[in-house]
Design a protein around this motif. Structure first.
Motif, PDB file in Angstrom:
ATOM      1  N   ASN A   1       0.813  -1.221   0.000  1.00  0.00           N
ATOM      2  CA  ASN A   1       0.000   0.000   0.000  1.00  0.00           C
ATOM      3  C   ASN A   1       0.848   1.273   0.000  1.00  0.00           C
ATOM      4  N   PHE A   2       2.164   1.118  -0.159  1.00  0.00           N
ATOM      5  CA  PHE A   2       3.044   2.287  -0.161  1.00  0.00           C
ATOM      6  C   PHE A   2       3.389   2.680  -1.592  1.00  0.00           C
ATOM      7  N   ASN A   3       3.112   3.919  -1.936  1.00  0.00           N
ATOM      8  CA  ASN A   3       3.557   4.465  -3.217  1.00  0.00           C
ATOM      9  C   ASN A   3       4.078   5.878  -2.994  1.00  0.00           C
ATOM     10  N   TYR A   4       4.792   6.387  -3.956  1.00  0.00           N
ATOM     11  CA  TYR A   4       5.534   7.618  -3.713  1.00  0.00           C
ATOM     12  C   TYR A   4       5.746   8.406  -5.000  1.00  0.00           C
ATOM     13  N   GLU A   5       6.190   9.625  -4.812  1.00  0.00           N
ATOM     14  CA  GLU A   5       6.711  10.443  -5.905  1.00  0.00           C
ATOM     15  C   GLU A   5       7.878  11.262  -5.361  1.00  0.00           C
ATOM     16  N   VAL A   6       8.810  11.553  -6.229  1.00  0.00           N
ATOM     17  CA  VAL A   6       9.907  12.467  -5.911  1.00  0.00           C
ATOM     18  C   VAL A   6       9.773  13.656  -6.857  1.00  0.00           C
ATOM     19  N   ILE A   7       9.717  14.853  -6.292  1.00  0.00           N
ATOM     20  CA  ILE A   7       9.648  16.067  -7.106  1.00  0.00           C
ATOM     21  C   ILE A   7      10.956  16.828  -6.926  1.00  0.00           C
ATOM     22  N   VAL A   8      11.763  16.830  -7.965  1.00  0.00           N
ATOM     23  CA  VAL A   8      12.998  17.611  -7.950  1.00  0.00           C
ATOM     24  C   VAL A   8      12.652  19.018  -8.425  1.00  0.00           C
ATOM     25  N   VAL A   9      12.894  19.995  -7.573  1.00  0.00           N
ATOM     26  CA  VAL A   9      12.581  21.382  -7.919  1.00  0.00           C
ATOM     27  C   VAL A   9      13.885  22.096  -8.251  1.00  0.00           C
ATOM     28  N   SER A  10      14.081  22.359  -9.530  1.00  0.00           N
ATOM     29  CA  SER A  10      15.270  23.101  -9.950  1.00  0.00           C
ATOM     30  C   SER A  10      14.997  24.586  -9.760  1.00  0.00           C
ATOM     31  N   ASP A  11      15.759  25.192  -8.861  1.00  0.00           N
ATOM     32  CA  ASP A  11      15.507  26.583  -8.475  1.00  0.00           C
ATOM     33  C   ASP A  11      16.298  27.547  -9.359  1.00  0.00           C
ATOM     34  N   GLY A  12      15.939  27.556 -10.648  1.00  0.00           N
ATOM     35  CA  GLY A  12      16.645  28.427 -11.585  1.00  0.00           C
ATOM     36  C   GLY A  12      18.068  27.976 -11.843  1.00  0.00           C
ATOM     37  N   SER A  13      18.308  26.676 -11.815  1.00  0.00           N
ATOM     38  CA  SER A  13      19.670  26.149 -11.988  1.00  0.00           C
ATOM     39  C   SER A  13      20.228  26.494 -13.366  1.00  0.00           C
ATOM     40  N   ALA A  14      21.542  26.759 -13.384  1.00  0.00           N
ATOM     41  CA  ALA A  14      22.217  27.082 -14.644  1.00  0.00           C
ATOM     42  C   ALA A  14      23.122  25.946 -15.106  1.00  0.00           C
ATOM     43  N   ASP A  15      23.128  24.838 -14.368  1.00  0.00           N
ATOM     44  CA  ASP A  15      23.980  23.707 -14.740  1.00  0.00           C
ATOM     45  C   ASP A  15      23.104  22.565 -15.266  1.00  0.00           C
TER      46      ASP A  15
END
Length: 326
Positions: free
Chosen positions: A101-115
């Motif tokens: 019953n375990f499911n997930y998501e990962v949200i990577v938030v790029s904060d204006g990255s220049a690389d």
């Protein structure tokens, strides 16, 4: 005391009161009481690298559809992010296999990255699927607090965790936070925060730090206690778990978008009397921090004082209270 000294003292007190009055008046006039959350059109959706389609993010006001959302704020993290995501996703994949019953998501938030932060995160999205790994690319740098907030507002989980991109906290420590949060709130409509803490490591940290950095650390902790948060020893550990209800209340009320946002979050939680627990976690210092010891601590210290002053003066108000009253 001679009359001239008494008169001088009187004038100084009057002048001090006048200065405070002017500062409060300026704050009330210049400051918006509630945060203005601006979201650009391109930030409202994410790319599915498998189908090459853009899909709209959900909203924190929606009912949850997953057990856990992990928010990873990332600013130019091309070097550290892969190690963190490897550990994070491996742990979550294993947990989802062990618990049906375990499911997930990962949200990577790029904060204006220049690389290459975005392209690296998209590789994980392509490998595991956009239902599990999503990339929120912010148009401009908002600061860590702003990045965490945008990720939280886009999440689907019953529980929402933000975890630093450096992977300094071992991701398996999530189990400790989950257990602690479950003791505070039995379901997502209830409130609770489990706060990862390095307070138990403080003696070792002092032994390794220079005298100057130790003074800065103690000075910051003193300011936190005086002006903001008194029930939490370590406000700055980047590993905090929220119920969905609590995340909605706090992140729609948050004003500070940079490093001191953790303090405002916990200040708000204390003001709202939300249940909190502090949980000792395994933590290792990782090279590559964006903080510069003196100037960052100075900025955070001034932010702390301004948080207290603005809320005390009524220049800032808590959106969650306003919504409840209406």
């Amino acid at each position: 005391m001679c009359p001239c000294l008494l008169q001088l003292l009187f004038y100084l007190i009057v002048a001090a009161i006048a200065v405070v009055f002017v500062i409060v008046a300026v704050l009330l006039y210049k400051t918006k009481p509630y945060p203005t959350i601006v979201r650009h059109a391109d930030e409202k959706s994410f790319l599915d690298p498998q189908s090459i389609q853009t899909i709209a993010f959900p909203c924190i006001e929606d009912a949850p559809t997953l057990e856990l959302s992990v928010i990873v704020p990332s600013y130019n993290e091309e070097k550290r992010l892969p190690f963190m995501l490897d550990e994070c996703v491996a742990f979550l994949e294993d947990k989802s296999k062990r618990k049906s019953n375990f499911n997930y998501e990962v949200i990577v938030v790029s904060d204006g990255s220049a690389d290459a932060t975005v392209s690296i995160a998209l590789r994980y999205s392509k490998k595991y699927g956009a239902d599990k790994v999503r990339v929120l690319e912010l148009i401009e740098n908002r600061g860590k607090g702003g990045a965490v907030r945008m990720g939280m507002l886009s999440a689907r989980g019953r529980q929402l965790l933000f975890a630093d991109a450096d992977g300094a906290t071992k991701f398996a420590e999530y189990d400790k936070l989950e257990e602690s949060l479950s003791s505070l709130a039995s379901e997502w409509r209830q409130d609770g925060i489990a706060i990862g803490s390095r307070a138990h490591l403080e003696d070792d940290a002092i032994a390794r730090r220079s005298f100057f950095r130790t003074i800065l650390m103690h000075g910051f902790h003193t300011l936190v206690w005086l002006f903001a948060v008194r029930s939490v020893r370590d406000t700055q550990c980047g590993f905090k778990l929220f119920t969905r209800s609590t995340a909605r209340k706090l992140f729609t009320s948050l004003h500070v978008q940079r490093w001191a946002f953790d303090v405002e979050l916990l200040y708000l939680a204390e003001r709202l009397k939300l249940p909190m627990s502090e949980v000792a976690v395994r933590w290792t210092e990782i090279d590559g921090s964006k903080l510069t010891p003196f100037w960052s601590w100075l900025q955070m210290g001034s932010d702390l004082v301004m948080i207290w002053l603005r809320y005390t003066a009524g220049a800032w108000r808590i959106a969650a209270i306003e919504k409840k009253e209406n």
